[in-house]
Design an enzyme around this catalytic site. Structure first.
Site, PDB file in Angstrom:
ATOM      1  N   MET A  35      14.261  -4.874   0.383  1.00 26.55           N
ATOM      2  CA  MET A  35      15.406  -4.549  -0.439  1.00 26.55           C
ATOM      3  C   MET A  35      15.023  -3.979  -1.797  1.00 26.55           C
ATOM      4  O   MET A  35      15.722  -3.132  -2.339  1.00 26.55           O
ATOM      5  CB  MET A  35      16.274  -5.797  -0.670  1.00 26.55           C
ATOM      6  N   ALA A  36      13.934  -4.497  -2.390  1.00 19.13           N
ATOM      7  CA  ALA A  36      13.636  -4.135  -3.780  1.00 19.13           C
ATOM      8  C   ALA A  36      12.147  -4.261  -4.038  1.00 19.13           C
ATOM      9  O   ALA A  36      11.392  -4.835  -3.253  1.00 19.13           O
ATOM     10  CB  ALA A  36      14.418  -5.035  -4.729  1.00 19.13           C
ATOM     11  N   GLY A  78       5.281  -7.372  -6.492  1.00 20.92           N
ATOM     12  CA  GLY A  78       5.866  -7.747  -5.201  1.00 20.92           C
ATOM     13  C   GLY A  78       6.746  -6.641  -4.673  1.00 20.92           C
ATOM     14  O   GLY A  78       7.327  -5.877  -5.436  1.00 20.92           O
ATOM     15  N   GLY A 124       9.554  -5.812  -1.237  1.00 22.62           N
ATOM     16  CA  GLY A 124      10.214  -6.234  -0.005  1.00 22.62           C
ATOM     17  C   GLY A 124      11.071  -5.128   0.549  1.00 22.62           C
ATOM     18  O   GLY A 124      11.053  -3.987   0.060  1.00 22.62           O
ATOM     19  N   VAL A 174       9.422  -5.423  -7.179  1.00 22.81           N
ATOM     20  CA  VAL A 174       9.390  -6.233  -8.394  1.00 22.81           C
ATOM     21  C   VAL A 174       8.193  -5.799  -9.245  1.00 22.81           C
ATOM     22  O   VAL A 174       7.075  -5.663  -8.740  1.00 22.81           O
ATOM     23  CB  VAL A 174       9.290  -7.735  -8.063  1.00 22.81           C
ATOM     24  N   ASP A 179      19.536 -16.064   2.756  1.00 23.40           N
ATOM     25  CA  ASP A 179      18.200 -15.635   3.174  1.00 23.40           C
ATOM     26  C   ASP A 179      17.148 -16.642   2.718  1.00 23.40           C
ATOM     27  O   ASP A 179      16.145 -16.280   2.111  1.00 23.40           O
ATOM     28  CB  ASP A 179      17.888 -14.235   2.612  1.00 23.40           C
ATOM     29  N   LYS A 205      13.246  -6.512 -11.162  1.00 25.78           N
ATOM     30  CA  LYS A 205      13.509  -6.219  -9.746  1.00 25.78           C
ATOM     31  C   LYS A 205      14.338  -4.951  -9.667  1.00 25.78           C
ATOM     32  O   LYS A 205      15.457  -4.902 -10.182  1.00 25.78           O
ATOM     33  CB  LYS A 205      14.235  -7.376  -9.082  1.00 25.78           C
TER      34      LYS A 205
END
Length: 662
Positions: free
Chosen positions: A28-29, A24, A26, A31, A147, A46
């Protein structure tokens, strides 16, 4: 490194986590799937994205939030096992990149389920309640998510128990704390990389850049629940800025406009969760959850059943009131008309002459006419008064019976102290109370049992009243478990959790006795008292010991040092014949002092042995036989049989050899 080369993530982090493929990514980070080699389990790793890791403020806040979230322990929240940082290259510099080690959840995000249209009305209610329960727990721990959105909600596959109960899969809420780290580090709504997919669920106060509290999460959760019920978001717009503007000013249509067979009570509950003003919104996730469950059962937010006859009753009451009011009005009109004739009493005489009264048929006798006028006035007055009394009685009866019909039944709050939480919940819900649960430490009440209620036992309360039930979370101070030394890390973590503590980070120390990877101790130490739910760090053995300095010690001192309880090393001795060092002292060792070696290893020491004394050759005589018998040099005394042979053997001196040849 495969797919994660661009992130500069090493193949192994913290000498423990073997990094696998990306699962994954996103704003911000990123995974990764990883393996915890120490515990032998799969985890999710993460890692903060490189552009954020270069910001020292963001790194610090990310680390702080990660450590706070690691203390959360709830079945609907993805668990955080560990936090840390590793060094990575970013351009020409090296930065410390924070990471979180989390529970690896196998499931489908709510975003994917919504895209597939795979969320039924009952599933939406179940998922919504689970999300709100997770938020209630995190808010109780002082952590605001900031969020909440379908992409941050993971739905697990149904278990056999779920299937038997007719329930959907369990929900796991992810990414607690990261939004706050971004927010405090200066990320704003205008940055596309932090708002993409989030502006659709942002609260009005968050869009205005104000300080947010638990009610902001309530609003975002209401957006998600609305989307699950209606099949679409409460607001839609081509840009994030327009979306945020709608959250600030536009009232959404009820979800029932877009969904069939949706109870009106659900419309009311969801729209209350979407109130622009925080004071009009649900003040806690627990209130929202309770009303959501009630609405799904056809109970309105106020705790009253949606009864179709209620409107009829009200209408009927209104009709009766109108009739009574009409009667009152008629009475008043008559009173006015009669007052126009000159009032009800004697004063009416002043308005008419006897001749005029005669014309009305009262006879020729003026006195008789006057008496008749008085009787007529009194009769009209009594009739009007009777009409007024009847009207008042009718109105009073209507109001009384209407109040009785709408009267909410009251009950005396029962004593639930000492019951389990489940028993207390059943008892109070049977009386149609709305419940809110809180936890509090108690040294007297067993964990999981009720301490008190508010309002207190014995008071009367209407059905639908919110009862706060305080449940014991156990003593405020607990004893750290004993007998942890020599156990595995997994065993110790489970023992600490069972005892009411949170297992913290691990460190390693040298140990001569505890095998590599096993537990040497904990901090605070075993049998010490520590606050409940506080963090207990774990100390593991690295299976190594420090080699002591032996040179200069006597042979016996060196052996005692090597075999002492802090080292427990084996000894091998080699004797070296030399006159340059004192006899019986160690002149060298096979492993340098201060180095680390595996426990139980053998260290070879070399011990100085004095050379044997040289024997002078016999004087040469004139006897022929003496000249043919050479003198034999003295033989050195051999070393102890338990020691190795000498490394440097004594050789006869040249002088002795020559003398023997003479």
């Amino acid at each position: 490194m495969g797919e994660y080369m661009d992130q500069q993530v090493p193949t192994t982090i913290d000498e423990r986590y073997e990094v696998g493929s990306v699962i994954g990514s996103g704003a911000m980070a990123t995974v990764y799937e990883a393996v915890d080699t120490r515990l032998g389990r799969k985890v999710a790793l993460k890692v903060l994205r490189a552009e954020h890791a270069q910001d020292a403020i963001f790194r610090a806040r990310f680390q702080r939030e990660a450590e706070a979230v690691a203390a959360l322990n709830h079945h609907s929240i993805v668990g955080v096992y560990d936090t840390g940082a590793f060094e990575a290259t970013a351009g020409s510099s090296t930065v410390s990149v924070p990471f979180m080690v989390m529970e690896l959840v196998q499931g489908t995000t709510l975003r994917e389920l919504l895209a597939q249209g795979a969320v039924t009305q009952s599933d939406a209610i179940n998922y919504g309640v689970q999300i709100l329960e997770a938020l209630e727990y995190s808010h109780g721990a002082g952590i605001i998510h900031r969020d909440i959105k379908p992409a941050n909600v993971m739905v697990l596959p149904q278990t056999p128990e779920d299937v038997s109960l007719g329930d959907p899969g369990q929900v796991k809420v992810m990414d607690f704390g990261i939004a706050r780290a971004a927010e405090e580090a200066g990320e704003t709504l205008t940055k596309a990389n932090t708002v993409m997919g989030t502006a659709r669920y942002i609260s009005p106060e968050q869009a205005r850049g104000e300080t947010v509290d638990a009610r902001s999460d309530v609003y975002s959760a209401a957006c998600v629940i609305y989307e699950m019920l209606a099949g679409r978001s409460p607001f839609d717009a081509p840009t994030n800025v327009e979306l945020a503007g709608k959250h600030l000013s536009e009232i959404p249509q009820p979800p029932s406009v877009f969904a069939d067979n949706l109870p009106p009570a659900l419309d009311h509950v969801v729209l209350k969760g979407l109130s622009k003003n925080t004071s009009d919104r649900y003040q806690s996730a627990a209130q929202f959850s309770a009303d959501l469950k009630n609405a799904a059962s056809g109970i309105s937010a106020g705790g009253v059943d949606d009864d179709p006859t209620e409107a009829t009753t009200v209408f009927a009451a209104t009709g009766l009131g109108a009739v009574a009011a009409g009667a009152t009005a008629t009475g008043r009109n008559r009173e006015t008309e009669e007052a126009g004739l000159g009032s009800f009493f004697d004063s009416a005489q002043a308005e008419y002459t006897d001749e005029e009264l005669y014309g009305y048929g009262y006879g020729q006798d003026p006195e008789t006419a006057r008496k008749k006028r008085r009787r007529s006035a009194w009769g009209k007055a009594l009739t009007t008064l009777l009409i007024l009394l009847l009207a008042a009685f009718g109105i009073g009866s209507v109001l009384y019976y209407n109040a009785k019909l709408n009267e909410v039944e009251k009950h005396m709050i029962p004593a639930v102290q000492g019951m389990t939480q489940a028993e207390a919940e059943t008892t109070l819900r049977n009386l149609n109370y709305t419940l809110k649960f809180e936890e509090e430490h108690s040294d007297e009440i067993e964990k999981g049992r009720v301490i008190k209620t508010s309002p207190v036992t014995g008071l009367e309360a209407e059905e639908g009243t919110e009862i706060t039930v305080t449940v014991s979370s156990g003593p405020s101070m607990l004893t750290v478990p004993s007998n942890l030394e020599g156990q595995s890390e997994q065993y110790v973590r489970e023992a600490l959790a069972e005892a009411g503590f949170v297992a913290g980070r691990t460190t390693t120390v040298n140990s001569a006795t505890v095998p590599n990877g096993m537990v040497v101790g904990v901090n605070p130490a075993s049998d010490e008292m520590a606050p409940a739910e506080s963090t207990v760090d774990i100390i593991l053995s690295n299976g190594k010991v420090v080699v002591p300095g032996l040179v200069g010690l006597t042979r016996d001192q060196a052996i005692a040092t090597l075999t002492g309880p802090d080292t427990l090393l084996s000894t091998n001795i080699e004797n070296v014949t030399t006159a340059s060092q004192p006899a019986g002292t160690v002149i060298s060792q096979s492993a340098a002092a201060g180095t680390l070696i595996e426990q139980g290893s053998t260290v070879t020491i070399r011990v100085a042995v004095a050379p044997a004394p040289t024997v002078a050759p016999s004087a040469v005589t004139s006897t022929p036989s003496a000249s043919t018998q050479p003198t034999t040099p003295a033989t050195p005394t051999p070393s102890s049989q338990s020691e190795k042979p000498q490394e440097e053997a004594d050789q006869p001196s040249a002088e002795s050899s020559d003398a023997g040849d003479q």
